[in-house]
Scaffold this active site. Structure first.
Site, mmCIF file in Angstrom:
data_model
loop_
_atom_site.group_PDB
_atom_site.id
_atom_site.type_symbol
_atom_site.label_atom_id
_atom_site.label_comp_id
_atom_site.label_asym_id
_atom_site.label_seq_id
_atom_site.Cartn_x
_atom_site.Cartn_y
_atom_site.Cartn_z
ATOM 1 N N SER A 146 15.281 57.539 19.783
ATOM 2 C CA SER A 146 15.597 55.424 19.922
ATOM 3 C C SER A 146 16.455 54.599 19.217
ATOM 4 O O SER A 146 16.780 55.523 17.686
ATOM 5 C CB SER A 146 13.870 54.907 20.263
ATOM 6 O OG SER A 146 13.167 55.912 20.793
HETATM 7 N N1 SAH Z 1 9.309 58.327 19.397
HETATM 8 C C1 SAH Z 1 10.491 58.849 19.052
HETATM 9 C C2 SAH Z 1 11.311 58.995 19.956
HETATM 10 C C3 SAH Z 1 11.889 59.997 21.071
HETATM 11 S S1 SAH Z 1 12.320 59.819 22.735
HETATM 12 C C4 SAH Z 1 11.399 59.029 18.002
HETATM 13 O O1 SAH Z 1 11.755 57.857 17.138
HETATM 14 O O2 SAH Z 1 12.259 59.505 17.481
HETATM 15 C C5 SAH Z 1 10.269 60.238 23.446
HETATM 16 C C6 SAH Z 1 10.184 61.261 23.106
HETATM 17 O O3 SAH Z 1 8.618 61.001 24.244
HETATM 18 C C7 SAH Z 1 10.477 62.876 23.637
HETATM 19 O O4 SAH Z 1 10.501 63.500 22.713
HETATM 20 C C8 SAH Z 1 9.744 63.208 25.055
HETATM 21 O O5 SAH Z 1 9.370 64.376 24.297
HETATM 22 C C9 SAH Z 1 8.055 62.525 24.547
HETATM 23 N N2 SAH Z 1 7.079 62.329 25.738
HETATM 24 C C10 SAH Z 1 7.772 62.137 27.415
HETATM 25 N N3 SAH Z 1 6.387 62.783 27.601
HETATM 26 C C11 SAH Z 1 5.635 63.021 26.866
HETATM 27 C C12 SAH Z 1 3.957 62.874 27.245
HETATM 28 N N4 SAH Z 1 3.324 63.107 28.113
HETATM 29 N N5 SAH Z 1 3.407 63.186 26.386
HETATM 30 C C13 SAH Z 1 3.880 63.325 25.028
HETATM 31 N N6 SAH Z 1 5.371 62.954 24.576
HETATM 32 C C14 SAH Z 1 5.939 63.050 25.659
#
Ligand code: SAH
Length: 216
Positions: free
Chosen positions: A65
């Site tokens: 993000s």
């Molecule tokens: N917090 C992260 C942002 C990653 S983007 C960071 O700091 O880098 C969002 C993430 O949510 C992705 O890796 C995606 O695979 C995950 N995601 C999407 N749906 C999900 C679900 N149902 N359960 C767990 N993770 C999920």
């Protein structure tokens, strides 16, 4: 310290000033951003961009993000040291590191095993080995470890994830960007009242990858 690290450290300092100018006020949060090495959570070859206020691609077609978004969501959580926090969407592990740096007890769920393994390595190599990682579906939360003081969702669900909200303590806060994948999503802050009901407030529009159902 080699010259590259010196350069990155200077860029990180400027990123913190940028966040301050964009309206992030909480000094503890700004301090956490000055300490967590975002470049260690990026894909190899992207390190030089790490302190731009932008989201970047990571593996599995997901993103780390944007720093402002991470800071804004963290501010909405009103964290206190020792808070038990559930994060949905571990991704790179960067947001989890920020939460850990702020003294939270962090539980984080990721639906891609590959991302979870990389995030686990990123976190432990940078001293955040207290973060507890889980491979699973965030829609279900972690009933065995509930209730949580705070819940932070970093992917966007198309509707309010009720099973997850019910894992919030009374007096707790959940921050969730709700909306479909085709438009910007509304940042909601849910507060669980002492009688178990919820109050919510809306905090602007953001863009996240979708919160998908099931593990991969
Ligand atoms: N917090 C992260 C942002 C990653 S983007 C960071 O700091 O880098 C969002 C993430 O949510 C992705 O890796 C995606 O695979 C995950 N995601 C999407 N749906 C999900 C679900 N149902 N359960 C767990 N993770 C999920």
């Amino acid at each position: 310290m080699d010259s590259e690290n010196y350069l990155l450290k200077g860029q990180r300092k400027r990123m913190v000033e940028d966040l301050r100018e964009k309206g992030i006020k909480d000094e503890a949060i700004l301090r956490a951003f000055s300490l967590v090495p975002r470049h260690k959570f990026m894909l190899k070859g992207f390190e030089q961009w790490a302190y731009r206020d932008q989201a970047f691609q990571i593996d599995c077609n997901q993103t780390i993000s944007q720093p402002y978004t991470v800071a804004f969501q963290t501010e909405l959580l009103e964290l206190k040291p020792g808070d038990k926090v559930l994060e949905i969407g571990t991704g790179s592990g960067y947001q989890a590191a920020i939460l850990a740096e702020l003294g939270a007890e962090v539980y984080t769920i990721e639906r891609f095993k590959q991302l979870m393994d990389t995030a686990a390595a990123n976190l432990s190599e940078n001293g955040y080995d207290s973060v507890k990682l889980f491979y699973g579906d965030g829609w279900k939360g972690l009933p065995k470890h509930a209730p949580f003081d705070k819940i932070l969702v970093t992917a966007s669900p198309g509707e309010i994830p009720e099973e997850l909200l019910l894992q919030l303590k009374r007096g707790g806060i959940a921050v969730i960007p709700v909306g479909g994948p085709d438009k910007a999503q509304k940042m909601f802050k849910f507060k669980r009242n002492q009688d178990g009901t919820f109050s919510r407030s809306s905090h602007g529009l953001f863009r996240f990858v979708p919160m998908l159902k099931g593990k991969t």
